[in-house]
Design a protein around this motif. Structure first.
Motif: not given
Length: 250
Positions: A200-202, A98-99, A158-160, A103-105
């Motif tokens: 999941f996504a922790d 989630f971000g 909005a963050l996925e 936000d992620y590579s």
């Protein structure tokens, strides 16, 4: 009279991502129903632990990186080698974060698409190839069940964005595949849950032990849906089953 449930005893089902969460719950419910289960996971020891209380002859735990088409074909071959056939595949393996889109590579986002979408394609192809080979020998039929998400139905947050895109891809795959293989006796079903109380996504957008998860669906809720569509009489099929907890607003 109500439709009779198919007796799944003795059938052979491959579950990907079977070491935890929805996959583990699904494997256990299938084992409880007398199914012979192939538990496939990146960590086969975790998969074996899920089935440890069941007779050894009822399950097979195998290593599987769903991102590899060769590995998917090998797992189907191992299932057939152990049990003589494969009746169904449950494509459950998946990852997500989630971000925001930035936000992620690149590697993280590539892994989401490769695991959730292409990983589903490879497992489905390997299973359908086996179903078709069985049909050529006079034993037609099979089930493909995809564990997707309501994020693939236009209700993603909005963050996925990339996760939602991969799940939209799964839904599109299932819709077209069902039209392709229905006349060959192969059923295709999509299970699309909202939030589920798993790991999941922790650490990548969710927090382990967050009390908000108490209002989510349980893994066993999703597993119930998977088992139910497999138990349907062969004359019927469920194309899409979307599900929400009573605590969440669609």
């Amino acid at each position: 009279m109500p439709a009779e449930r198919r007796d799944l005893t003795g059938t052979v089902v491959l579950v990907t991502g079977a070491g935890a969460g929805i996959g583990a719950a699904t494997a256990r419910q299938l084992l409880d129903s007398g199914v012979r289960v192939v538990l496939a996971d990146l960590d086969p020891a975790k998969a074996a632990a899920v089935a440890a209380s069941f007779p050894a002859e009822q399950f097979l735990a195998v290593a599987l990186d769903v991102r590899s088409p060769d590995a998917a074909r090998q797992v189907v071959a191992e299932a057939v080698g152990r049990f003589g056939r494969l009746d169904s595949v449950v494509c459950n393996a998946g990852i997500g974060v989630f971000g925001g889109i930035c936000d992620y590579s690149d590697d993280v986002l590539q892994a989401i698409v490769d695991t959730n979408l292409l990983g589903t394609v490879w497992a489905v192809r390997a299973a359908v190839q086996h179903f078709d080979a069985r049909a050529a020998a006079g034993d037609a039929g099979g089930d493909v069940v995809l564990v997707a998400s309501v994020a693939g139905l236009g209700t993603g947050g909005a963050l996925e964005a990339v996760y939602g895109a991969s799940k939209h891809g799964q839904v599109g795959l299932a819709t077209s595949l069902a039209r392709e293989v229905r006349e060959r006796g192969i059923r295709v079903s999509t299970i699309a849950p909202a939030a589920v109380n798993t790991g999941f996504a922790d650490g990548v957008g969710r927090t382990e032990g967050d009390p908000v998860k108490d209002g989510f669906l349980a893994p066993d809720d999703v597993a119930f849906a998977v088992v139910t569509v497999l138990e349907q009489p062969r004359r019927m099929r469920t194309a899409l089953w979307s599900m929400w907890s009573m605590a969440e607003q669609p």
